[in-house]
Design a protein around this motif. Structure first.
Motif, PDB file in Angstrom:
ATOM      1  N   LEU A  58       0.839  -1.119   0.038  1.00 59.94           N
ATOM      2  CA  LEU A  58       0.053  -0.016   0.109  1.00 59.94           C
ATOM      3  C   LEU A  58       0.771   1.258   0.042  1.00 59.94           C
ATOM      4  O   LEU A  58       0.420   2.184  -0.862  1.00 59.94           O
ATOM      5  CB  LEU A  58      -1.068   0.080   1.157  1.00 59.94           C
ATOM      6  CG  LEU A  58      -1.949  -1.009   1.054  1.00 59.94           C
ATOM      7  CD1 LEU A  58      -2.942  -1.118   2.502  1.00 59.94           C
ATOM      8  CD2 LEU A  58      -3.108  -0.518   0.150  1.00 59.94           C
TER       9      LEU A  58
ATOM     10  N   SER B 207       2.767   1.635  -3.464  1.00 53.96           N
ATOM     11  CA  SER B 207       1.884   1.806  -4.422  1.00 53.96           C
ATOM     12  C   SER B 207       1.484   3.200  -4.426  1.00 53.96           C
ATOM     13  O   SER B 207       1.142   3.976  -5.429  1.00 53.96           O
ATOM     14  CB  SER B 207       0.479   0.856  -4.690  1.00 53.96           C
ATOM     15  OG  SER B 207      -0.174   1.018  -3.488  1.00 53.96           O
ATOM     16  N   ALA B 208       1.409   3.904  -3.217  1.00 58.50           N
ATOM     17  CA  ALA B 208       0.872   5.342  -2.957  1.00 58.50           C
ATOM     18  C   ALA B 208       2.157   6.184  -3.651  1.00 58.50           C
ATOM     19  O   ALA B 208       1.811   7.241  -4.139  1.00 58.50           O
ATOM     20  CB  ALA B 208       0.683   5.510  -1.541  1.00 58.50           C
TER      21      ALA B 208
ATOM     22  N   ALA C  23       1.789   8.695  -6.495  1.00 55.39           N
ATOM     23  CA  ALA C  23       2.297  10.204  -6.641  1.00 55.39           C
ATOM     24  C   ALA C  23       3.223  10.706  -7.386  1.00 55.39           C
ATOM     25  O   ALA C  23       3.116  11.698  -8.036  1.00 55.39           O
ATOM     26  CB  ALA C  23       2.561  10.585  -4.851  1.00 55.39           C
TER      27      ALA C  23
ATOM     28  N   ALA D  36      -2.369   3.183  -8.200  1.00 50.98           N
ATOM     29  CA  ALA D  36      -2.924   2.964  -6.771  1.00 50.98           C
ATOM     30  C   ALA D  36      -3.965   1.963  -6.655  1.00 50.98           C
ATOM     31  O   ALA D  36      -3.815   1.319  -5.571  1.00 50.98           O
ATOM     32  CB  ALA D  36      -3.535   4.325  -6.300  1.00 50.98           C
TER      33      ALA D  36
ATOM     34  N   CYS E 165      -3.495  -1.356  -4.284  1.00 49.94           N
ATOM     35  CA  CYS E 165      -4.612  -1.474  -3.324  1.00 49.94           C
ATOM     36  C   CYS E 165      -5.414  -2.749  -3.253  1.00 49.94           C
ATOM     37  O   CYS E 165      -5.625  -3.620  -2.214  1.00 49.94           O
ATOM     38  CB  CYS E 165      -5.375  -0.228  -3.154  1.00 49.94           C
ATOM     39  SG  CYS E 165      -6.706  -0.115  -1.552  1.00 49.94           S
TER      40      CYS E 165
ATOM     41  N   ALA F 223      -3.248   8.315  -3.986  1.00 52.76           N
ATOM     42  CA  ALA F 223      -1.957   7.966  -2.973  1.00 52.76           C
ATOM     43  C   ALA F 223      -2.417   8.025  -1.651  1.00 52.76           C
ATOM     44  O   ALA F 223      -2.211   7.180  -0.645  1.00 52.76           O
ATOM     45  CB  ALA F 223      -0.839   8.689  -2.966  1.00 52.76           C
ATOM     46  N   LEU F 224      -3.269   9.111  -1.252  1.00 54.91           N
ATOM     47  CA  LEU F 224      -4.014   9.237   0.182  1.00 54.91           C
ATOM     48  C   LEU F 224      -4.689   8.007   0.435  1.00 54.91           C
ATOM     49  O   LEU F 224      -4.655   7.702   1.751  1.00 54.91           O
ATOM     50  CB  LEU F 224      -4.453  10.434   0.204  1.00 54.91           C
ATOM     51  CG  LEU F 224      -3.495  11.586   0.352  1.00 54.91           C
ATOM     52  CD1 LEU F 224      -4.317  13.168   0.203  1.00 54.91           C
ATOM     53  CD2 LEU F 224      -2.924  11.609   2.028  1.00 54.91           C
TER      54      LEU F 224
ATOM     55  N   ASN G   6      -4.560   4.837  -0.375  1.00 52.62           N
ATOM     56  CA  ASN G   6      -3.651   3.807  -0.181  1.00 52.62           C
ATOM     57  C   ASN G   6      -2.941   4.025   1.497  1.00 52.62           C
ATOM     58  O   ASN G   6      -2.990   3.123   2.203  1.00 52.62           O
ATOM     59  CB  ASN G   6      -2.649   3.603  -1.148  1.00 52.62           C
ATOM     60  CG  ASN G   6      -3.363   2.916  -2.293  1.00 52.62           C
ATOM     61  OD1 ASN G   6      -4.608   2.956  -2.488  1.00 52.62           O
ATOM     62  ND2 ASN G   6      -2.470   2.538  -3.202  1.00 52.62           N
ATOM     63  N   LEU G   7      -2.667   5.363   1.596  1.00 50.38           N
ATOM     64  CA  LEU G   7      -2.098   5.557   2.819  1.00 50.38           C
ATOM     65  C   LEU G   7      -3.045   5.460   4.087  1.00 50.38           C
ATOM     66  O   LEU G   7      -2.640   4.925   5.055  1.00 50.38           O
ATOM     67  CB  LEU G   7      -1.450   7.108   2.747  1.00 50.38           C
ATOM     68  CG  LEU G   7      -0.147   7.026   2.047  1.00 50.38           C
ATOM     69  CD1 LEU G   7       0.308   8.500   1.987  1.00 50.38           C
ATOM     70  CD2 LEU G   7       0.910   5.991   2.430  1.00 50.38           C
TER      71      LEU G   7
ATOM     72  N   ALA H 129      -4.560  11.453   6.803  1.00 45.69           N
ATOM     73  CA  ALA H 129      -4.980  11.150   5.231  1.00 45.69           C
ATOM     74  C   ALA H 129      -6.351  11.233   4.917  1.00 45.69           C
ATOM     75  O   ALA H 129      -6.539  11.637   3.815  1.00 45.69           O
ATOM     76  CB  ALA H 129      -4.458   9.534   5.110  1.00 45.69           C
TER      77      ALA H 129
END
Length: 181
Positions: free
Chosen positions: A13, A16-17, A21, A34, A38, A116-117, A119-120, A147
């Motif tokens: 995760l 990939s974030a 980005a 992403a 995910c 990206a957020l 996945n974070l 996030a």
């Protein structure tokens, strides 16, 4: 072994974030990277959580890293397995659906930060459920709060969205303060 699979899912995760980005500020390439990361991480995490629930989840790591207030310790038990199943199932479906949903915003908003957020957010929720010490729990809580704040405030051109984002940020930090006490 089961905990290692969860850590690998969290790493997927996070990576990939970062890749989303870096892929493109506007465009579907970030969404593709992403979403694929995910979904893959959620499938791995879901399978590991199911295995932990069915075969005994008594797995823990201690001393992963040193923090000023002690060492990081992670673990998984039956309750965290149930919640990890829910997190990974819902997040995997949301990533698959969200790709086409966010694509409609391609002309008006940059998509890479939102992809990206997300996945974070999923990574921090999984880390939160694996935390077995207070400091790491609060760090994961803060990552989850920030996030999700930026995801809530994604359509920041509208005043009510900015207001809702601020309200969410205040509520999540109030919750963190209550946890700290």
């Amino acid at each position: 072994m089961i905990l290692s699979l969860h850590i690998i899912a969290i790493a997927i995760l996070g990576l990939s974030a970062l890749a989303a980005a870096a892929a493109n500020v506007r465009g579907r390439r970030a969404l593709d990277v992403a979403s694929a990361g995910c979904v893959a991480a959620c499938l791995l995490g879901f399978g590991a959580a199911l295995a932990a629930l069915l075969h005994g989840p008594d797995d823990s790591w201690r001393g992963l890293a040193r923090l000023p207030m002690g060492e990081i310790s992670l673990g998984i038990d039956a309750l965290s397995s149930v919640f990890l199943l829910l997190v990974f199932a819902v997040a995997g479906l949301a990533a698959a659906f969200g790709r086409s949903y966010l694509a409609s915003y391609e002309e008006s908003y940059p998509l890479a930060p939102a992809a990206a957020l997300f996945n974070l957010l999923v990574a921090s929720m999984a880390a939160l459920l694996l935390a077995r010490d207070g400091v790491f729990f609060l760090l994961a809580w803060e990552a989850m709060s920030l996030a999700s704040y930026f995801l809530v405030a994604f359509e920041d051109l509208e005043p009510q969205v900015r207001r809702a984002g601020l309200l969410y940020l205040v509520a999540s930090h109030f919750g963190a303060a209550c946890l700290l006490v």
